[in-house]
Design a protein around this motif. Structure first.
Motif, PDB file in Angstrom:
ATOM      1  N   ALA A  29       8.413  23.617 -19.677  1.00  0.00           N
ATOM      2  CA  ALA A  29       7.692  23.872 -18.491  1.00  0.00           C
ATOM      3  C   ALA A  29       7.825  25.264 -18.049  1.00  0.00           C
ATOM      4  O   ALA A  29       8.349  26.134 -18.430  1.00  0.00           O
ATOM      5  CB  ALA A  29       8.327  22.917 -17.484  1.00  0.00           C
ATOM      6  N   GLU A  30       6.837  25.350 -16.991  1.00  0.00           N
ATOM      7  CA  GLU A  30       6.881  26.616 -16.298  1.00  0.00           C
ATOM      8  C   GLU A  30       7.692  26.497 -14.976  1.00  0.00           C
ATOM      9  O   GLU A  30       7.457  25.347 -14.299  1.00  0.00           O
ATOM     10  CB  GLU A  30       5.493  27.080 -15.706  1.00  0.00           C
ATOM     11  CG  GLU A  30       4.237  27.508 -17.183  1.00  0.00           C
ATOM     12  CD  GLU A  30       5.008  28.583 -17.623  1.00  0.00           C
ATOM     13  OE1 GLU A  30       4.758  30.091 -17.125  1.00  0.00           O
ATOM     14  OE2 GLU A  30       5.460  28.733 -18.906  1.00  0.00           O
ATOM     15  N   VAL A  31       8.337  27.283 -14.654  1.00  0.00           N
ATOM     16  CA  VAL A  31       9.136  27.056 -13.373  1.00  0.00           C
ATOM     17  C   VAL A  31       8.596  28.191 -12.365  1.00  0.00           C
ATOM     18  O   VAL A  31       9.068  29.332 -12.699  1.00  0.00           O
ATOM     19  CB  VAL A  31      10.701  27.294 -13.488  1.00  0.00           C
ATOM     20  CG1 VAL A  31      11.633  27.429 -12.274  1.00  0.00           C
ATOM     21  CG2 VAL A  31      11.521  26.271 -14.424  1.00  0.00           C
ATOM     22  N   TRP A  32       8.032  27.665 -11.295  1.00  0.00           N
ATOM     23  CA  TRP A  32       7.482  28.712 -10.363  1.00  0.00           C
ATOM     24  C   TRP A  32       8.257  28.491  -8.969  1.00  0.00           C
ATOM     25  O   TRP A  32       8.735  27.264  -8.601  1.00  0.00           O
ATOM     26  CB  TRP A  32       5.832  28.019 -10.288  1.00  0.00           C
ATOM     27  CG  TRP A  32       5.035  28.749 -11.371  1.00  0.00           C
ATOM     28  CD1 TRP A  32       5.312  28.696 -12.638  1.00  0.00           C
ATOM     29  CD2 TRP A  32       3.736  28.853 -11.326  1.00  0.00           C
ATOM     30  NE1 TRP A  32       4.278  29.367 -13.322  1.00  0.00           N
ATOM     31  CE2 TRP A  32       3.285  29.129 -12.574  1.00  0.00           C
ATOM     32  CE3 TRP A  32       2.599  28.773 -10.127  1.00  0.00           C
ATOM     33  CZ2 TRP A  32       1.881  29.440 -12.754  1.00  0.00           C
ATOM     34  CZ3 TRP A  32       1.593  29.250 -10.066  1.00  0.00           C
ATOM     35  CH2 TRP A  32       0.971  29.372 -11.769  1.00  0.00           C
ATOM     36  N   LEU A  74       0.455  19.031 -14.175  1.00  0.00           N
ATOM     37  CA  LEU A  74       1.461  18.455 -13.268  1.00  0.00           C
ATOM     38  C   LEU A  74       2.529  19.372 -12.565  1.00  0.00           C
ATOM     39  O   LEU A  74       3.162  19.899 -13.103  1.00  0.00           O
ATOM     40  CB  LEU A  74       2.222  17.298 -14.086  1.00  0.00           C
ATOM     41  CG  LEU A  74       1.513  15.807 -14.383  1.00  0.00           C
ATOM     42  CD1 LEU A  74       2.213  15.031 -15.084  1.00  0.00           C
ATOM     43  CD2 LEU A  74       0.856  15.380 -13.150  1.00  0.00           C
ATOM     44  N   VAL A  75       2.249  19.482 -11.205  1.00  0.00           N
ATOM     45  CA  VAL A  75       3.052  20.272 -10.448  1.00  0.00           C
ATOM     46  C   VAL A  75       4.361  19.206  -9.934  1.00  0.00           C
ATOM     47  O   VAL A  75       4.097  18.341  -9.195  1.00  0.00           O
ATOM     48  CB  VAL A  75       2.320  20.675  -8.929  1.00  0.00           C
ATOM     49  CG1 VAL A  75       3.210  21.936  -8.362  1.00  0.00           C
ATOM     50  CG2 VAL A  75       1.290  21.591  -9.819  1.00  0.00           C
ATOM     51  N   PRO A 113       3.462  21.377 -17.544  1.00  0.00           N
ATOM     52  CA  PRO A 113       4.496  20.923 -16.394  1.00  0.00           C
ATOM     53  C   PRO A 113       4.697  22.124 -15.567  1.00  0.00           C
ATOM     54  O   PRO A 113       5.217  23.254 -16.316  1.00  0.00           O
ATOM     55  CB  PRO A 113       5.566  20.149 -17.113  1.00  0.00           C
ATOM     56  CG  PRO A 113       5.522  20.330 -18.522  1.00  0.00           C
ATOM     57  CD  PRO A 113       4.378  21.255 -18.753  1.00  0.00           C
ATOM     58  N   ILE A 114       4.551  22.328 -14.127  1.00  0.00           N
ATOM     59  CA  ILE A 114       4.764  23.508 -13.454  1.00  0.00           C
ATOM     60  C   ILE A 114       6.057  22.665 -12.363  1.00  0.00           C
ATOM     61  O   ILE A 114       5.812  22.096 -11.733  1.00  0.00           O
ATOM     62  CB  ILE A 114       3.725  23.848 -12.531  1.00  0.00           C
ATOM     63  CG1 ILE A 114       2.379  24.098 -13.375  1.00  0.00           C
ATOM     64  CG2 ILE A 114       4.053  24.931 -11.811  1.00  0.00           C
ATOM     65  CD1 ILE A 114       2.487  25.291 -14.176  1.00  0.00           C
ATOM     66  N   VAL A 115       7.157  23.289 -12.895  1.00  0.00           N
ATOM     67  CA  VAL A 115       8.429  22.700 -11.907  1.00  0.00           C
ATOM     68  C   VAL A 115       8.457  23.701 -10.568  1.00  0.00           C
ATOM     69  O   VAL A 115       8.750  24.900 -11.022  1.00  0.00           O
ATOM     70  CB  VAL A 115       9.693  22.612 -12.929  1.00  0.00           C
ATOM     71  CG1 VAL A 115      10.725  22.318 -11.942  1.00  0.00           C
ATOM     72  CG2 VAL A 115       9.548  21.449 -14.054  1.00  0.00           C
ATOM     73  N   ALA A 164       5.786  15.046 -20.004  1.00  0.00           N
ATOM     74  CA  ALA A 164       4.768  15.656 -19.659  1.00  0.00           C
ATOM     75  C   ALA A 164       4.015  16.540 -20.616  1.00  0.00           C
ATOM     76  O   ALA A 164       3.007  16.519 -21.245  1.00  0.00           O
ATOM     77  CB  ALA A 164       4.715  16.421 -18.400  1.00  0.00           C
ATOM     78  N   ILE A 165       4.761  17.602 -21.413  1.00  0.00           N
ATOM     79  CA  ILE A 165       4.612  18.528 -22.194  1.00  0.00           C
ATOM     80  C   ILE A 165       4.280  17.692 -23.614  1.00  0.00           C
ATOM     81  O   ILE A 165       3.365  18.012 -24.485  1.00  0.00           O
ATOM     82  CB  ILE A 165       5.550  19.924 -22.380  1.00  0.00           C
ATOM     83  CG1 ILE A 165       4.804  20.806 -23.094  1.00  0.00           C
ATOM     84  CG2 ILE A 165       6.764  19.334 -23.041  1.00  0.00           C
ATOM     85  CD1 ILE A 165       5.658  22.154 -23.114  1.00  0.00           C
TER      86      ILE A 165
END
Length: 208
Positions: A193-196, A141-142, A166-168, A159-160
């Protein structure tokens, strides 16, 4: 010791891989947060503009787009204690004056997009989102939307917890003050989450 080094030394922030079947989830980007003078006004549109670019790239790549909005019964009974705790939520009650619950035109739903109506912070709580994602075999999920410390964070945690990566998108989420915004991004990256950056997300979507 630097805070990032301290967390890394404790084992936080391990990377999560972007899966093979993503969807973009746009959380509560409605007029209440972007209308100058509104009680919930964030004071900036930059996250909205960033989210619009992410949504455009997702549609071009054939990646599903899901949007959320908030709505309550006229007396807020379906909002429970949350509705009582956050007084400004009355603007999303049926019959409230104005159109503060409308999704902003920059990210307005297109044909094929799904709109999920929710009453609580997480897009998962009390909605059909998890079942929809499972049926479509979504694994990533972006996340775009508002607020970083509220509904974005709650959704990322759920989400996780539900088995989705989760891609924030750091540029495409916002809050009413930079302090909870930055603190939430730091904590999300450490634990949930991953923060991109928008640039990194757009590059990944354009590769599809």
């Amino acid at each position: 010791m630097d805070l990032s080094d301290d967390y890394a030394g404790a084992g936080f922030g391990q990377p999560l891989d972007w899966g093979s079947s993503p969807a973009v989830l746009v959380i509560d980007m409605v007029r209440a947060y972007f209308e100058p003078g509104a009680e919930l006004y964030l004071g900036s549109r930059s996250c909205l503009d960033s989210a619009a670019r992410v949504v455009g790239a997702a549609r071009a790549a054939g990646v599903p787009v899901i949007l959320t909005r908030v709505a309550y019964a006229a007396d807020g009974v379906d909002g429970g204690l949350f509705y009582r705790k956050v007084g400004a939520l009355r603007h999303f009650a049926t019959g409230a004056p104005g159109s503060l619950g409308e999704i902003m035109p920059e990210v307005a739903p297109a044909d094929g997009d799904l709109v999920v109506t929710k009453q609580y912070a997480s897009a998962f709580f009390g909605t059909s989102l998890a079942a929809t994602l499972a049926a479509r075999r979504i694994d990533t999920l972006v996340l775009c939307g508002v607020s970083t410390s509220g509904c974005v964070r709650a959704t990322a945690v759920d989400a996780i917890s539900s088995g989705y990566v989760p891609i924030v998108v750091a540029d495409a989420v916002g809050d009413r003050d930079p302090r909870p915004h930055e603190a939430s991004l730091f904590d999300l990256a450490a634990k949930y989450a991953e923060v991109w950056s928008e640039e990194k997300v757009l590059k990944r979507l354009n590769q599809r």
